[in-house]
Design a protein around this motif. Structure first.
Motif, PDB file in Angstrom:
ATOM      1  N   GLN A  64       0.912  -1.239   0.097  1.00 57.02           N
ATOM      2  CA  GLN A  64       0.050   0.102  -0.159  1.00 57.02           C
ATOM      3  C   GLN A  64       0.870   1.361   0.034  1.00 57.02           C
ATOM      4  N   VAL A  65       2.132   1.094   0.253  1.00 57.06           N
ATOM      5  CA  VAL A  65       2.987   2.388   0.240  1.00 57.06           C
ATOM      6  C   VAL A  65       4.149   2.211  -0.825  1.00 57.06           C
ATOM      7  N   ASP A  66       4.515   3.574  -1.053  1.00 62.07           N
ATOM      8  CA  ASP A  66       5.798   3.558  -2.133  1.00 62.07           C
ATOM      9  C   ASP A  66       6.679   4.317  -1.805  1.00 62.07           C
ATOM     10  N   LEU A  67       7.834   3.885  -1.123  1.00 58.97           N
ATOM     11  CA  LEU A  67       8.725   4.733  -0.429  1.00 58.97           C
ATOM     12  C   LEU A  67      10.192   4.895  -1.242  1.00 58.97           C
ATOM     13  N   GLY A  68       9.925   4.539  -2.481  1.00 59.43           N
ATOM     14  CA  GLY A  68      11.078   4.766  -3.476  1.00 59.43           C
ATOM     15  C   GLY A  68      12.212   3.878  -2.960  1.00 59.43           C
ATOM     16  N   PRO A  69      13.655   4.302  -2.803  1.00 58.87           N
ATOM     17  CA  PRO A  69      14.572   3.727  -2.372  1.00 58.87           C
ATOM     18  C   PRO A  69      14.735   3.077  -0.960  1.00 58.87           C
ATOM     19  N   LEU A  70      13.781   3.701  -0.058  1.00 62.99           N
ATOM     20  CA  LEU A  70      13.769   3.203   1.327  1.00 62.99           C
ATOM     21  C   LEU A  70      12.675   1.992   1.359  1.00 62.99           C
ATOM     22  N   GLN A  71      12.173   1.608   0.308  1.00 61.87           N
ATOM     23  CA  GLN A  71      11.118   0.565   0.531  1.00 61.87           C
ATOM     24  C   GLN A  71      11.736  -0.700   1.134  1.00 61.87           C
ATOM     25  N   GLU A  72      12.905  -1.247   0.463  1.00 63.66           N
ATOM     26  CA  GLU A  72      13.459  -2.494   1.206  1.00 63.66           C
ATOM     27  C   GLU A  72      13.543  -2.253   2.562  1.00 63.66           C
ATOM     28  N   GLY A  73      14.119  -1.083   2.927  1.00 62.34           N
ATOM     29  CA  GLY A  73      14.698  -1.006   4.344  1.00 62.34           C
ATOM     30  C   GLY A  73      13.305  -0.943   5.357  1.00 62.34           C
ATOM     31  N   ALA A  74      12.416  -0.236   4.793  1.00 65.71           N
ATOM     32  CA  ALA A  74      11.184   0.266   5.634  1.00 65.71           C
ATOM     33  C   ALA A  74      10.432  -1.467   5.842  1.00 65.71           C
ATOM     34  N   GLY A  75      10.453  -2.312   4.890  1.00 67.21           N
ATOM     35  CA  GLY A  75       9.810  -3.467   4.710  1.00 67.21           C
ATOM     36  C   GLY A  75      10.509  -4.351   5.734  1.00 67.21           C
ATOM     37  N   ARG A  76      12.007  -4.164   6.121  1.00 70.29           N
ATOM     38  CA  ARG A  76      12.606  -5.098   7.044  1.00 70.29           C
ATOM     39  C   ARG A  76      12.209  -4.391   8.431  1.00 70.29           C
ATOM     40  N   MET A  77      12.325  -3.163   8.500  1.00 72.90           N
ATOM     41  CA  MET A  77      12.001  -2.564   9.885  1.00 72.90           C
ATOM     42  C   MET A  77      10.453  -2.986  10.223  1.00 72.90           C
ATOM     43  N   LEU A  78       9.504  -2.989   9.437  1.00 71.49           N
ATOM     44  CA  LEU A  78       8.200  -3.062   9.678  1.00 71.49           C
ATOM     45  C   LEU A  78       7.923  -4.560   9.973  1.00 71.49           C
ATOM     46  N   GLY A  79       8.684  -5.597   9.113  1.00 69.55           N
ATOM     47  CA  GLY A  79       8.897  -7.142   9.534  1.00 69.55           C
ATOM     48  C   GLY A  79       9.113  -7.298  11.006  1.00 69.55           C
ATOM     49  N   GLU A  80      10.207  -6.609  11.244  1.00 68.95           N
ATOM     50  CA  GLU A  80      10.773  -7.016  12.676  1.00 68.95           C
ATOM     51  C   GLU A  80       9.763  -6.492  13.828  1.00 68.95           C
ATOM     52  N   ALA A  81       9.011  -5.298  13.432  1.00 68.05           N
ATOM     53  CA  ALA A  81       8.071  -4.893  14.442  1.00 68.05           C
ATOM     54  C   ALA A  81       7.018  -5.630  14.435  1.00 68.05           C
ATOM     55  N   VAL A  82       6.285  -6.359  13.383  1.00 70.68           N
ATOM     56  CA  VAL A  82       5.338  -7.230  13.352  1.00 70.68           C
ATOM     57  C   VAL A  82       5.654  -8.378  13.934  1.00 70.68           C
TER      58      VAL A  82
END
Length: 301
Positions: A64-82
């Motif tokens: 649902q989001v598009d963070l450009g070059p930050l997408q992969e890093g944000a995904g990893r951080m979100l995965g750890e939080a979940v």
């Protein structure tokens, strides 16, 4: 005729025992929401299920989001939080809430009149409202600002839903009389056994229960293969295995208990019959030939 009728009754009892077990299981699991939630609750702490939930939630959110070059890093951080969230009490409460409302959705769909539609839908409003109340009580920041909206999610759509409703109706009816029919067949077989073969019939009854338990175990094995043989690529097989094991745990318990009881009855009754026959043969050897003809042979009750 009377000599073979008990055998016929016991064969029918062995064949109907797994059907009776499945009918009672289906009625209890579908009708009793509390029982279903209690069955599913331990899965909240299952590591395979937690991993599957964390992966799916992270994937859906990042779509649902598009963070450009930050997408992969944000995904990893979100995965750890979940993944961290899946070990909390709030997650367990949410899991139980989702289990309850999902169960209610399927139950309502199956108990609805035929022709009521071909979809099972879930209204997220009760889930959101309960989660909001619990998170607010736990003083989670901004929990009170969560919106509560009525959003229907389609869980299942199938043209066979009316057939499912018919099958559920038949299972419900069978659950009320089929177990009694199995018990009546076993009792009738023992009562109708000819004199001198009652212990033999009791032993056969134990074997019939054992065979019924083995048939139930075979049915569960076949159902396991059918349910898990063609899983979607995005569904974790270990998590699906855990869900199936929890959902059918009571049936496996029935198969084990029935098998052990049936085997015990067969061994005890068979041993008692053998000892009785041996004692009779010993007694007969002490009689004259004319008296021996008057001594019953075989097992006695």
């Amino acid at each position: 005729m009377r000599r073979f009728l008990p055998v016929v009754f016991l064969v029918l009892a062995a064949l109907l025992l797994p059907c009776a077990a499945v009918a009672v299981w289906a009625e209890r699991e579908i009708d009793d929401t509390g029982r279903f939630v209690a069955t599913m609750a331990p899965l909240a702490d299952d590591t395979d299920v937690q991993q599957a939930v964390a992966t799916r939630l992270t994937t859906e959110v990042m779509r649902q989001v598009d963070l450009g070059p930050l997408q992969e890093g944000a995904g990893r951080m979100l995965g750890e939080a979940v993944r961290s969230f899946t070990g909390t009490d709030a997650y367990r409460k949410a899991w139980n809430t989702v289990s309850r409302v999902t169960h209610d959705a399927f139950r309502d769909a199956l108990t609805a009149p035929r022709g009521s539609g071909d979809a099972v839908t879930l209204d997220l409003a009760p889930v959101t409202e309960e989660l909001k109340a619990r998170l607010t009580a736990d003083k989670v920041p901004l929990a009170g600002q969560l919106p509560v909206v009525h959003t229907d999610i389609e869980l299942v759509r199938t043209e066979s839903l009316d057939e499912w409703r018919g099958a559920y109706e038949r299972l419900g009816a069978a659950a009320r009389w089929l177990p009694w029919a199995v018990a009546a067949l076993v009792v009738a077989a023992v009562v109708l056994a000819v004199r001198g073969r009652r212990l033999h019939t009791v032993a056969l009854a134990g074997l019939a229960v054992l065979v019924g338990a083995l048939l139930l175990a075979l049915l569960l094995a076949v159902a396991h293969n059918l349910a898990l043989s063609d899983l979607p690529d995005d569904l974790s097989r270990p998590a699906a295995e855990a869900l199936y094991a929890a959902f059918t745990a009571s049936l496996r318990t029935v198969a084990w208990v029935a098998g052990v009881v049936g085997l015990a009855v067969a061994v005890v009754a068979g041993g008692a019959g053998w000892l009785t026959g041996r004692r009779k043969r010993g007694t007969r050897s002490d009689h004259s030939p004319r008296e021996r003809q008057r001594v019953d042979t075989g097992w006695s009750a």
